[in-house]
Scaffold this active site. Structure first.
Site, PDB file in Angstrom:
ATOM      1  NE  ARG A 156      -3.665  -2.133   2.681  1.00  0.00           N
ATOM      2  CZ  ARG A 156      -3.460  -3.302   3.304  1.00  0.00           C
ATOM      3  NH1 ARG A 156      -2.291  -3.526   3.899  1.00  0.00           N
ATOM      4  NH2 ARG A 156      -4.405  -4.229   3.337  1.00  0.00           N
ATOM      5  CE  LYS A 181      -6.852  -0.856   4.452  1.00  0.00           C
ATOM      6  NZ  LYS A 181      -8.106  -1.114   3.709  1.00  0.00           N
ATOM      7  CG  HIS A 250      -4.675   1.173  -4.477  1.00  0.00           C
ATOM      8  ND1 HIS A 250      -3.989   1.029  -3.286  1.00  0.00           N
ATOM      9  CD2 HIS A 250      -5.697   0.277  -4.432  1.00  0.00           C
ATOM     10  CE1 HIS A 250      -4.590   0.109  -2.545  1.00  0.00           C
ATOM     11  NE2 HIS A 250      -5.612  -0.374  -3.223  1.00  0.00           N
ATOM     12  NE  ARG A 253      -3.007  -3.103  -1.758  1.00  0.00           N
ATOM     13  CZ  ARG A 253      -2.663  -4.017  -0.855  1.00  0.00           C
ATOM     14  NH1 ARG A 253      -1.384  -4.342  -0.713  1.00  0.00           N
ATOM     15  NH2 ARG A 253      -3.566  -4.604  -0.093  1.00  0.00           N
ATOM     16  CG  HIS A 276      -6.781  -8.241   0.558  1.00  0.00           C
ATOM     17  ND1 HIS A 276      -7.011  -8.555  -0.769  1.00  0.00           N
ATOM     18  CD2 HIS A 276      -6.522  -6.903   0.588  1.00  0.00           C
ATOM     19  CE1 HIS A 276      -6.883  -7.461  -1.498  1.00  0.00           C
ATOM     20  NE2 HIS A 276      -6.581  -6.456  -0.702  1.00  0.00           N
ATOM     21  CE1 TYR A 285      -6.331  -6.445  -7.833  1.00  0.00           C
ATOM     22  CE2 TYR A 285      -6.662  -7.521  -5.728  1.00  0.00           C
ATOM     23  CZ  TYR A 285      -6.366  -6.389  -6.462  1.00  0.00           C
ATOM     24  OH  TYR A 285      -6.106  -5.208  -5.816  1.00  0.00           O
TER      25      TYR A 285
END
Length: 306
Positions: A156, A181, A250, A253, A276, A285
């Site tokens: 990120r 995160k 992004h 990524r 994730h 994806y």
């Protein structure tokens, strides 16, 4: 236009003490990231504007549904409204637990549906066109190291900007460890080209970074390069090299994830590398991968050609 106007108005709305207490609880107890807290603050400011002076303890479900309709009428997309609803729902949960509120009026309220859009990615050829031209100066040496690492490891942009010279990057092992995160650490491999680019940058970094500066990537004045600074440099490089698409952080990524999935077919591995928490976030994806396969089919299958 209306949505951006109201966003600017919302930003000027001061938050009540209970709202600030919830944000402080998120920061200290849940270790929410600064970007997450900023998004929550925007959602809370929107709630105050919608309430128009009414105490939030008096709001009911029909009020929240009316707020959703207003936001949608102002041009806010379903995904943004969903983020606001999530913020409001979390606030009320905290108020029930810590302030004795009896009901959560956001429960059961859903955002309007919007057409799902797939993330835009670079083709492998476009990625090569962005990364392969050699650096011509000190800043380009830094930029190539950043973008190679970005694309090689699927970071990120906040993770890239937050990297320090010590502790996160291990070129001997070709690994980078980042804090993502909810303050979760993850370690990701670094490709050989990114390792070479990073070694070239580290050899000259001292020409910009003063002694004691912890940031891996620094500005021409020696301070940590910001998220917006990374985005600006990436856009400038893409334009200078004549790429026909708008390249934003992004997108690198997304390109990392899409190209890796096309090559490996291992969705779980891509999930782990991206950090994730849910496989659902990674499954988008697979749609990109199917689009790629569909294009190959249309171009090569004898019964698909016109």
């Amino acid at each position: 236009m209306k949505a951006s106007l109201h966003s600017a108005q919302d930003a000027a709305v001061p938050l009540p003490a209970d709202f600030e207490a919830w944000l402080d609880w998120l920061a200290t107890q849940r270790r929410a990231s600064p970007l997450t807290l900023k998004a929550y603050r925007v959602g809370l400011q929107a709630l105050l504007r919608m309430a128009d002076g009414r105490p939030v303890a008096e709001l009911e479900s029909q009020d929240v549904r009316r707020f959703v309709a207003r936001l949608h009428g102002e041009g806010l997309q379903g995904r943004s409204i969903a983020r606001h609803l999530s913020t409001w729902r979390g606030l009320y949960r905290w108020l029930i637990r810590h302030r004795g509120l009896r009901a959560n009026p956001v429960l059961g309220v859903r955002p309007p549906k919007t057409a799902s859009t797939l993330p835009r990615v670079l083709s492998p050829d476009q990625a090569a066109a962005l990364l392969e031209p050699a650096a011509e100066n000190l800043l380009e040496t830094r930029d190539i190291a950043m973008f190679e690492l970005f694309y090689s490891s699927g970071l990120r942009v906040s993770e890239l900007a937050g990297l320090d010279i010590e502790g996160g990057l291990d070129l001997a092992e070709a690994m980078v460890t980042v804090r993502g995160k909810r303050n979760r650490n993850r370690s990701v491999p670094v490709g050989s080209r990114a390792v070479c680019a990073l070694r070239a940058w580290l050899a000259v970094r001292g020409q910009l970074a003063p002694a004691g500066e912890p940031a891996l990537f620094v500005t021409r004045s020696g301070g940590r390069l910001s998220i917006s600074g990374i985005a600006n440099r990436l856009g400038q490089r893409a334009r200078a090299l004549g790429l026909s698409v708008h390249v934003h952080p992004h997108m690198l990524r997304h390109s990392f994830a899409s190209h890796l999935l096309q090559s490996s077919g291992d969705l779980r591995a891509v999930q782990e590398l991206l950090g994730h928490a849910s496989i659902r976030s990674t499954q988008i994806y697979t749609h990109l991968d199917f689009q790629h396969l569909a294009k190959v089919y249309d171009a090569t299958h004898p019964r698909a050609k016109k």
